[in-house]
Structure formats: structure tokens, C-alpha cells
Design an enzyme around this catalytic site. Structure first.
Site, PDB file in Angstrom:
ATOM      1  N   GLY A   1       8.595   1.675   7.736  1.00  0.00           N
ATOM      2  CA  GLY A   1       8.547   0.396   7.055  1.00  0.00           C
ATOM      3  C   GLY A   1       7.386   0.344   6.084  1.00  0.00           C
ATOM      4  O   GLY A   1       6.549   1.243   6.046  1.00  0.00           O
TER       5      GLY A   1
ATOM      6  N   VAL B   1       3.932  -0.919   4.116  1.00  0.00           N
ATOM      7  CA  VAL B   1       2.590  -1.279   4.556  1.00  0.00           C
ATOM      8  C   VAL B   1       1.933  -2.155   3.492  1.00  0.00           C
ATOM      9  O   VAL B   1       2.014  -1.847   2.298  1.00  0.00           O
ATOM     10  CB  VAL B   1       1.743  -0.018   4.782  1.00  0.00           C
TER      11      VAL B   1
ATOM     12  N   LEU C   1       0.833  -1.209   0.000  1.00  0.00           N
ATOM     13  CA  LEU C   1       0.000   0.000   0.000  1.00  0.00           C
ATOM     14  C   LEU C   1       0.862   1.251   0.000  1.00  0.00           C
ATOM     15  O   LEU C   1       0.450   2.308  -0.442  1.00  0.00           O
ATOM     16  CB  LEU C   1      -0.909   0.018   1.236  1.00  0.00           C
ATOM     17  N   GLY C   2       2.046   1.127   0.575  1.00  0.00           N
ATOM     18  CA  GLY C   2       2.918   2.301   0.632  1.00  0.00           C
ATOM     19  C   GLY C   2       4.122   1.993   1.494  1.00  0.00           C
ATOM     20  O   GLY C   2       4.245   0.902   2.054  1.00  0.00           O
TER      21      GLY C   2
ATOM     22  N   GLY D   1       6.345   3.944   4.473  1.00  0.00           N
ATOM     23  CA  GLY D   1       6.534   5.132   5.313  1.00  0.00           C
ATOM     24  C   GLY D   1       7.895   5.105   5.954  1.00  0.00           C
ATOM     25  O   GLY D   1       8.740   4.280   5.609  1.00  0.00           O
ATOM     26  N   GLY D   2       8.095   6.012   6.884  1.00  0.00           N
ATOM     27  CA  GLY D   2       9.377   6.126   7.542  1.00  0.00           C
ATOM     28  C   GLY D   2       9.693   4.934   8.427  1.00  0.00           C
ATOM     29  O   GLY D   2      10.828   4.724   8.812  1.00  0.00           O
TER      30      GLY D   2
ATOM     31  N   LYS E   1       1.763  -3.237   8.799  1.00  0.00           N
ATOM     32  CA  LYS E   1       2.994  -2.463   8.693  1.00  0.00           C
ATOM     33  C   LYS E   1       4.157  -3.302   9.180  1.00  0.00           C
ATOM     34  O   LYS E   1       4.152  -3.787  10.310  1.00  0.00           O
ATOM     35  CB  LYS E   1       2.872  -1.191   9.529  1.00  0.00           C
TER      36      LYS E   1
ATOM     37  N   ASP F   1       5.903  13.069  13.415  1.00  0.00           N
ATOM     38  CA  ASP F   1       5.965  12.916  11.958  1.00  0.00           C
ATOM     39  C   ASP F   1       4.598  13.164  11.322  1.00  0.00           C
ATOM     40  O   ASP F   1       4.056  12.317  10.619  1.00  0.00           O
ATOM     41  CB  ASP F   1       6.493  11.520  11.602  1.00  0.00           C
TER      42      ASP F   1
END
Ligand code: NAG
Ligand code: NAG
Ligand code: NAG
Ligand code: NAG
Ligand code: NAG
Ligand code: NAG
Ligand code: NAG
Ligand code: NAG
Ligand code: NAG
Ligand code: NAG
Ligand code: NAG
Length: 832
Positions: free
Chosen positions: A496, A498, A490-491, A493-494, A512, A610
């Protein structure tokens, strides 16, 4: 009726006082405790008593005691002891004097040559030195650590015991202090008597009431009742400041030789400052307060007296650069006025990290939702540990930190026999459990062998737990299966990547996979518990976790509409996804509510660290939910480095200036990030975008100039033209965002205030001008999102000068503002 009795008692007391006279030249010898000076009715006597606790060789104090020897109501030199060759003399010069075996004076009443011709001990327990009938000196006027009925305690007097003292203030307040300064108990009068007090005096009535008298009061203001109020004949009551720092009322019946506690000022003995000495930690075994040391990095100063406190085995000076913060859960370092000045409002890891630098020796982070952090710089700290305390404390020690063994282990080590017993008990319990498991397993198999869902058993259980609100623990295999082997990303991030997953009960989740977790299992579980206990409509809900070997995963509820950046910064082709103004404003409000909850309302205050559009998720109704909160804490176990440039996990462009200036990170840092996001919600553009249109300036700086020139429409997303837009809301959002992105944290409003301003509940003043940061320092496009950008060449902005004049609405400024800056500058100084 009660008043009559009181008056009667008082009358009787006044009339029956007669005193045994002591003639000058009389002497009492410590070697003969039978020798005393007694009051006429033998109620009180002055003589030598062995000092407590007994010493070897024996030592004695000269004291006035109630019949039976207990309690002691006065002692020469307030407990000074002498050897058995010592003596107590009433000199012919008129002085009372205590001398020790070598003839040295250890106490003197200082009344020589003041015309004292006789001394007398009366039946109230008062020893007076007289010139004829005039009192020159009395023990009632020179109390040591106790007050008895008919004794008059006024503002100028003080009771002392060791380092503790008790005072009556001219306002009628009663205080207990440590080292003459730290006030750990301060009780005022009933507020209906405020302000009228002129010259108060404290008295203990013989029926057991402690009260304050004042010319302005018709009857005494009651401070305390003894639990045996008005009971008993021939009962003596004493108000005594004990050596443990507590003020108590005792009752003693005549001749009994015992005194019973009837009232105590400080109910919780561990709240008495310094009770366990320096670095001592007070806690309770069953019901008694006991003293211990923070960890194995400490040892007791006197193994025979745990109250003397602890000292480090290795002093901090002897391990330069190798200090760490030892964590004490459910512990606090007592902080009372005037010490509490060193407090500010930051998250728990900042409270720990900020203490590692500078002269700080310990810190306490309150987990009561205030986010308050006490930094202790004094060289005396007094600790309290109890499972009921909602706070975490840290002490600076030389690495490695060696925690105390848990209680069960201590017991284990002590007693072999006990261990054998434990063995037997354990075997019996295990056997019973095994039997039960076999039985239940059989039952299950019998019930469920025909059920098609047999394979999803664990998930069924998980669902139960999910419904109960506790985080579910998944196995790594289970998550691998539910994400089809981590296929649908899905994406990233900072923290790890997802992945999309589907649980056995068909719940769609986001899994995640955390990276760079160096924390132990226990710590991880604790943080997970904190995150999952944080529930709010505008926070993404944590469903469960997995902690297996190196694998650390978090399972969140799935957000259908993805993250905010996908809807704000869309290209022409995707414009179907574009959010209208109504949606945008409600997303702004929802996000603010979620962050406010994290900062101000939940149990452990969480600073997000964040906040950016990527971390604001939208559900199918475009309700905004903040994600990734509480993770900043998980990632960096070595907290003292948690905000060095290389490990900053926050995202450039949204990072508050204090991150790079190495100043304390507080909830105000989140406010800054939120302000940037808010500006982007309005404009549909990244805040750090630089283009021809913005005159080669960062968008946020350009936007402020447009705002100053009254061109609000210029800032608004062009793609909204033609749609219904409430310009009043747009203006409010823009103004709030400029308040949020002020360089000075103290100028930024709190999140709660932000919410009120957005909702239009609070008027918004014109935001002050923004400072253009040096190019490339903060939010430059070159460093944004690059994982290891040109960090070393980054120029940190100069530390902001402490400013006392804040132009922001005064109510919006956190009371900690000033302190924060003081603390910051000291941090800066100690930083190389
Ligand atoms: C004190 O009195 C007790 C009993 O009344 C007696 O046994 C003891 O010897 C006396 N001590 C001295 C030093 O006289
Ligand atoms: C008496 O007091 C003096 C001064 O405090 C001290 O030097 C001396 O050792 C004491 N003597 C005894 C026998 O305690
Ligand atoms: C003692 O009292 C008498 C009379 O009451 C007085 O004259 C004398 O000055 C007093 N002595 C001192 C030293 O105060
Ligand atoms: C206590 O002493 C003060 C000053 O010495 C006096 O004004 C007050 O009347 C006394 N109070 C009582 C109850 O004796
Ligand atoms: C009083 O406190 C000091 C530390 O400030 C300590 O060294 C001393 O032993 C204490 N005295 C007593 C009687 O507890
Ligand atoms: C007196 O005590 C009350 C609490 O009972 C406290 O609020 C007040 O500040 C105290 N006043 C002084 C002068 O210490
Ligand atoms: C304070 O005084 C008022 C009136 O005298 C009384 O009603 C109230 O109970 C008192 N409060 C306390 C805490 O004693
Ligand atoms: C608690 O501590 C007190 C004082 O150290 C000790 O006398 C008592 O035995 C302890 N009680 C238990 C249950 O350990
Ligand atoms: C503690 O007590 C023991 C025996 O009672 C004694 O031998 C030892 O010297 C004492 N230790 C200290 C530090 O006073
Ligand atoms: C105790 O008070 C003294 C005198 O006010 C001061 O010098 C000392 O630093 C204090 N001790 C502590 C541990 O605060
Ligand atoms: C008894 C008394 O003096 N009460 C006063 C306490 O203070 C308030 C406000 O200052 C006054 O209104 C009361 O009269």
C-alpha cells in the site's frame, strides 16, 4: 549414619523373610473377596479386588496388595479383569492361572512341568514358585506396573500400563515410552558416572530413595528422593507406572488403605504423550490436567472418558479440496524422539501453509525464536494447550473451522442463575465506572480548560503509550488530519501507499495505508503486537496503528534519507545523493543485523519475504533500517494460497527460486534476497539488469563470471572510482553475495553466518558457480515490478535435486537442511 541404617534395614529385611506356603491345587474365587493368600506377617496378600473404575456388572482382578488393599504391587495379566465367576488357581502342574467365568484362561505363568512343587508369598510381597528351594518363577522377576523395595529391576524388564512402558537402558538411562516407541521421558545418570555402567539395576530403597546400582559403582547412583524420604515405620513405598503414563513413587502406611504420591517423573502431566488420546488437547483447570478436543470440528470418541481422545466429525477424505488449517494459539503438538525428525525452520505462516498439502495432519510452530516447525504426519497426535506455551499449532479440518467457544461462554450457557448474578455484577461495575469517568472528566475539565493543548488530548495519551513501547491506536480521523488528508505521498510499496504525517506532538511519521487486508480485527491486532514487539536498531520502528472498519493503517517512524534504491540507482543529476563506500558497507552490515534479528533473535521468528532496496530505509546518519517486516503474514489470510504466483507479494529479481518452484519458504529465502541487495550495494546496478556491457546476460550472472576471472574491480560501482574504497571489504561483500544467491537453500548461509563473514570473523570459501536461470523465469526485467506480469507463461525451474554434499562451510549449514529437502520433495509430489 544413613548408610548404617540402610544396612540395618537391609539386614533385617533379609533375615525376617519367611513365606506362607500355598499348596498345589489351591484356588481363589472372585465371588469371595474375603478369601486370600497372605504373607506370614500379613503385610501382603493375594486375592481378588474389584477393578477400578468400578464396572457393571462388577469385574475383578487377581492382585497382590499391601495390607489394607492399597497399593497393588502386582496383578495377574497386568490388570486383566474377570467376571465374578472367575478364579485364580495354583494348578498341580505348577502353573498359576487366571480363568474367567466361561473357563477361558486369561493369564498363565507358563511354569507347568518345570518341577514347581510349591508357591509362597513372602513379606516383601514376592510370590515365588519353587522346586524345592530353587525359584522357578516369581512376581519380582515378572513385574507388571510396580516395583517395591528389595525388588531388583534390570535392563531386560519392563513395567507396562496401557500403552505406556518404563525401561532401564543399559546406559543407566530411565525411559518412559508410548506405544513402545515415543520416548517422552529420558533421564540419564549424573554425567560424572558416564560410560562406566556395565549391568545396571534399579532399586527402590525402603527409606524412599530410587537408585541405580552397578558393579562399577561403590554406592548406588541416586535417581530420585521421595518427598517423605526416610520418614515413617511400616511405610511401604512403591514405584508405579500409572495408567496416565506417569511414573510415581507412592507411600502407604500399613493398614491405612491409602497411598500418597511422593515423587513423579514427569512434573507436567500434559507433557505425557497421548495422555488425552488421539487429537486430544491437554490443559489445566486450576491444577488438574483435563482433556478436550481442538475445536467443534471434533467430537469425543467416548463422552464418558475424555482421555480416549477425539475424532473429526467429518474426515478429511470426505471433503476433498476443502480442508483448512484450524489455528490453536498457545498450543503445541508434542514431539518427542524418534518423531522429531520432521522438523524444519520456517516462519509461522509457512508452517501452517506447508501442512495443508500432503499427508500432514497437524503442525506446530515454536515461537521461541528458533522458527522451528514440526510437521506431524503420524496418524496419532497429542496436544497441549496453555497460556504459557510460546507456540502456535494448526490442525487440518474440513472447512469451516469452528473454534471452541471461549470458557466464559461455556459457563454462560450452563448456568442461568449465574447469568443473572453476572448481570447484577456487570451493572454495578458499569455504574461505578461511569461515576468514575464523570468524576475524572470533571477533574480534567477543571484542570485543563485553560490549556491550549486541550484538543490534542488523544495524542498526548498516545505519546504516553509510545514512550511505554506499546503500539498506539490512532483513529482514522486523527491520521487523516496528521497526513493532511493523505496528501504527501512518500512512495508505494507492495502493501500500500505511504504518506508523510505529523503527529500532534510534532513527531514526523510515515503512515502506510494497507491494501488487500482481509484479516479480522483480532488477527490484525495480534500481528501488530508482534511487529511492534520487535525492536532493533536496524529495524524501522512501528509507532502505532489504526484499525477502523475497512481501514488498516500502520504508523512508522519517519526515515529522513528515504530508501536505499534512491541512493543506489541515482541518475547523473542526483549524484549528490550517491553513497560512498564506507556508507555502503555499513548499510550492508546494518541490514544484515536487522534481518539476523528477525530470523534468529526475536521471539516470533519472522521471515521477511520481501527484502529489496525499496524496503531498506536510511535515517539522517545513513543508518539502515529494514521496513515492512511481518507484513507478509498480514496480507494473506488464506495461507494455503499465500505463495501461489498471483499472490506473491515479493518482488521479482529478489525472489528466491523456491518461491516459483512452490517449495517451502524459509529464512533462507530472505538470505537470497539479501544477497541480491548486497550485490547491488557493491555495483550500484540492479541485479537483473541486462545490457551490452554485460554481454546480454543478467548482471548477477555476468558478475560471477567477472569474479571467476578475478575482475572484482569490474563489478564495483564505476561511480566510486577515485574515492577511498577498501578492496578487501569489496571482495568479501561480493563473495558473501554469491554464497547468498545459491539456488539451493541449503547451500546459502544463515543470516548470522552472513554477518560473521561480512565482518571478517569467519573465513569465506570460494562460492560455487551460479546457475543461469531460464530467461524470463526469475528476475527478468519484463516481469519485474509489473503487478500482473505474464505470470501464467512463467516457467518454474525444475525442483532442485536433493544434494547431500554441501560444499559450504559445514558450520554454516542449518541442521535442518536435509530434512527440509525431504519435506520439500514430498510437498512437490503431492502438488498437482
Ligand atoms: C467378607 O467379610 C465381611 C466382613 O468381614 C462379611 O460381611 C462378608 O459377608 C464376607 N463376604 C463373604 C462373601 O464371605
Ligand atoms: C472369557 O474369556 C473369553 C476369551 O477371552 C471370552 O470369549 C468370554 O466372553 C469371557 N467370558 C466372560 C464371562 O467374561
Ligand atoms: C527340580 O529340582 C530338582 C533338584 O533340585 C532337579 O533334579 C529337577 O530337575 C528340578 N525339576 C525341573 C523340572 O527342573
Ligand atoms: C539384580 O539382578 C542382577 C541380574 O539378575 C544381578 O546381577 C544384581 O546383582 C541384582 N542386584 C541386586 C541389588 O540384587
Ligand atoms: C493404545 O493406543 C491405540 C492407538 O495407537 C489405541 O487404539 C488403544 O486404545 C490404546 N490402548 C489403551 C489401553 O489405551
Ligand atoms: C540419557 O539421558 C540424557 C538426559 O538425561 C540424554 O542426554 C541422553 O541422550 C540419554 N542417553 C540415551 C542413550 O538415551
Ligand atoms: C553429580 O556428581 C557430582 C560428584 O559426585 C556431584 O558433585 C554433583 O552434585 C552431582 N550432580 C547431580 C545433578 O546430582
Ligand atoms: C478440574 O477437573 C477435575 C477433573 O476433571 C474436576 O474434578 C475438578 O472439579 C475441576 N476443577 C475445577 C475448578 O473446575
Ligand atoms: C456414558 O454413560 C452413560 C451413563 O453412565 C451411559 O448411558 C452411556 O451409554 C455411556 N456412553 C458411552 C459412549 O459409553
Ligand atoms: C503403535 O505401534 C505399532 C507397532 O509398533 C504400530 O504399528 C502403530 O502404528 C503404532 N501406533 C501409532 C499411532 O503410532
Ligand atoms: C566417572 C567417569 O567415568 N567420568 C568420565 C566421564 O567422561 C569424561 C569424558 O569422556 C571422562 O573424562 C570422565 O572420567
Amino acid at each position: 549414619m544413613r548408610l548404617k541404617i540402610q544396612a540395618l534395614l537391609l539386614f533385617l529385611g533379609l533375615c525376617t523373610i519367611s513365606a506362607a506356603t500355598i499348596s498345589p491345587g489351591s484356588t481363589l474365587h472372585a465371588s469371595n473377596p474375603n478369601q486370600t493368600w497372605s504373607s506370614p506377617g500379613n503385610k501382603f496378600s493375594l486375592g481378588f479386588v474389584p477393578s477400578q473404575p468400578p464396572t457393571s456388572p462388577p469385574s475383578f482382578i487377581a492382585a497382590i496388595a499391601y495390607s489394607g488393599g492399597v497399593p497393588i504391587i502386582w496383578s495377574a495379566g497386568n490388570g486383566v479383569s474377570v467376571d465374578s465367576a472367575g478364579s485364580f488357581q495354583f494348578l498341580s502342574t505348577g502353573s498359576l492361572r487366571l480363568v474367567n467365568g466361561s473357563g477361558a484362561t486369561v493369564f498363565d505363568s507358563g511354569t507347568s512341568n518345570r518341577g514347581v512343587a510349591s508357591a509362597a508369598l513372602d513379606d516383601n510381597g514376592n510370590l515365588v514358585l519353587l522346586n524345592g528351594t530353587r525359584t522357578v518363577w516369581s512376581t519380582f522377576d515378572n513385574p507388571t506396573d510396580a516395583i517395591v523395595p528389595s525388588q531388583n529391576f534390570t535392563v531386560s524388564k519392563v513395567l507396562r500400563s496401557g500403552n505406556y512402558s518404563f525401561n532401564l537402558l543399559s546406559t543407566g538411562n530411565l525411559t518412559l515410552r508410548w506405544n513402545n516407541s515415543i520416548v517422552y521421558w529420558n533421564q540419564g545418570l549424573n554425567s560424572s558416572i558416564n560410560g562406566s555402567i556395565t549391568s545396571p539395576s534399579l532399586g527402590l530403597q525402603s527409606i524412599g530413595i530410587l537408585s541405580i546400582n552397578d558393579p562399577s559403582l561403590t554406592s548406588g547412583a541416586i535417581v530420585a528422593y521421595s518427598s517423605d524420604y526416610a520418614e515413617g515405620d511400616d511405610v511401604l513405598r512403591v514405584l508405579k507406572l500409572d495408567s496416565d503414563g506417569n511414573l510415581r513413587i507412592y507411600s502407604s502406611s500399613r493398614g491405612s488403605g491409602t497411598a500418597t504420591e511422593r515423587w513423579a517423573a514427569v512434573r507436567d502431566q500434559c507433557q505425557v504423550f497421548g495422555y488425552c488420546g488421539n487429537f486430544g488437547i491437554c490443559s489445566y483447570n486450576d491444577s488438574n490436567p483435563i482433556c478436550g478436543c481442538p475445536s467443534q470440528n471434533f467430537e469425543m470418541i467416548d463422552p464418558n472418558d475424555s482421555r480416549k481422545g477425539c475424532k473429526r466429525r467429518v474426515e478429511i477424505e470426505n471433503c476433498p479440496g476443502n480442508a483448512v488449517m484450524l489455528q490453536l494459539d498457545h498450543a503445541q503438538f508434542l514431539t518427542y524422539p524418534p518423531e522429531s525428525a520432521e522438523e524444519f525452520f520456517i516462519g509461522i505462516s509457512a508452517c501452517k501453509g506447508n501442512c495443508l498439502t500432503g499427508s500432514c495432519v497437524a503442525s506446530t510452530s515454536l515461537s521461541d525464536g528458533t522458527g522451528q516447525c514440526y510437521i506431524k504426519t503420524s496418524n496419532f497426535v497429542s496436544g497441549y494447550q496453555s497460556p504459557a506455551l510460546p507456540s502456535t499449532s494448526f490442525v487440518k479440518v474440513c472447512a469451516p473451522a469452528v473454534p471452541n467457544p471461549s470458557l466464559s461462554m461455556q459457563v454462560d450457557g450452563k448456568d442461568k442463575e449465574w447469568r443473572i448474578h453476572a448481570w447484577i455484577v456487570a451493572v454495578v461495575i458499569l455504574a461505578t465506572l461511569l461515576g468514575l469517568v464523570v468524576f475524572e472528566g470533571g477533574l480534567w475539565w477543571w484542570c485543563c480548560r485553560n490549556s491550549p493543548k486541550f484538543g490534542g488530548l488523544s495524542s498526548q495519551y498516545a505519546l504516553l503509550e509510545y514512550a511505554s513501547g506499546a503500539p498506539v491506536q490512532f483513529s482514522y480521523k486523527e491520521l487523516q488530519r496528521s497526513t493532511k488528508g493523505f496528501k504527501e505521498k512518500l512512495g508505494a510499496g507492495g502493501f500500500g501507499a505511504v504518506y508523510r504525517g505529523v503527529l500532534a506532538n510534532r513527531t514526523v511519521v510515515a503512515v502506510k495505508q494497507l491494501e488487500g487486508i482481509e484479516q479480522g480485527e483480532k488477527q490484525f491486532r495480534m500481528e501488530v503486537a508482534t511487529i511492534s514487539s520487535t525492536h532493533h536498531l536496524n529495524l524501522v520502528r512501528l509507532i502505532g496503528f489504526c484499525s477502523e472498519g475497512r481501514h488498516r493503517l500502520l504508523v512508522y517512524e519517519f526515515m529522513k534519507n528515504g530508501s536505499l534504491d534512491n541512493c543506489l540507482f541515482v541518475t547523473e543529476e542526483q549524484s549528490g545523493k550517491l553513497l560512498n563506500w564506507e556508507n555502503r558497507f555499513s548499510i550492508a552490515l546494518g541490514t544484515a543485523r536487522g534481518i539476523t534479528y528477525l530470523h534468529e533473535e526475536c521471539r516470533d521468528c519472522i521471515v521477511h519475504c520481501d527484502i529489496k532496496p525499496e524496503n531498506i530505509l536510511l535515517d539522517e546518519n545513513n543508518n539502515s533500517k529494514v521496513s515492512d517486516f511481518g507484513l507478509a503474514k498480514l496480507i494473506n489470510p488464506k495461507d494455503h494460497r499465500y505463495r501461489t504466483l498471483t499472490s506473491v507479494r515479493g518482488t521479482r529479481g529478489y525472489l528466491a527460486p523456491e518461491w516459483l518452484a512452490n517449495l517451502p519458504i524459509t529464512s533462507k529465502s530472505d538470505v537470497y534476497s539479501y544477497g541480491m541487495v548486497l550485490l547491488e550495494i557493491v555495483s550500484g546496478r540492479r541485479n537483473f539488469e541486462v545490457s551490452e556491457e554485460t554481454n546480454r546476460k543478467k548482471f548477477s550472472i555476468w558478475a560471477y563470471e567477472e569474479f571467476e576471472n578475478g575482475n572484482i574491480k569490474e563489478i564495483l560501482d564505476k561511480r566510486l572510482t577515485g574515492q577511498e574504497v577498501y578492496m578487501e571489504q569489496v571482495k568479501r561483500a561480493i563473495e558473501v553475495s554469491f554464497w547468498c544467491i545459491q539456488e539451493q537453500p541449503s547451500q546459502r548461509p544463515t543470516m548470522g553466518k552472513v554477518l560473521q563473514m561480512l565482518e571478517g570473523i569467519t573465513e569465506i570459501e570460494k562460492p560455487p558457480a551460479l546457475k543461469a536461470m531460464p530467461e524470463g523465469s526469475i528476475g527478468g526485467t519484463s516481469t519485474y515490478m509489473s503487478s500482473n506480469g505474464s505470470v501464467s507463461s512463467t516457467v518454474a525451474p525444475s525442483a532442485p535435486a536433493p544434494s547431500s554434499s554441501s560444499s559450504f562451510l559445514t558450520t554454516g549449514v542449518s541442521p535442518s537442511g536435509g530434512n527440509l529437502e525431504r519435506a520439500s520433495s514430498s510437498l512437490l509430489r503431492s502438488d498437482p
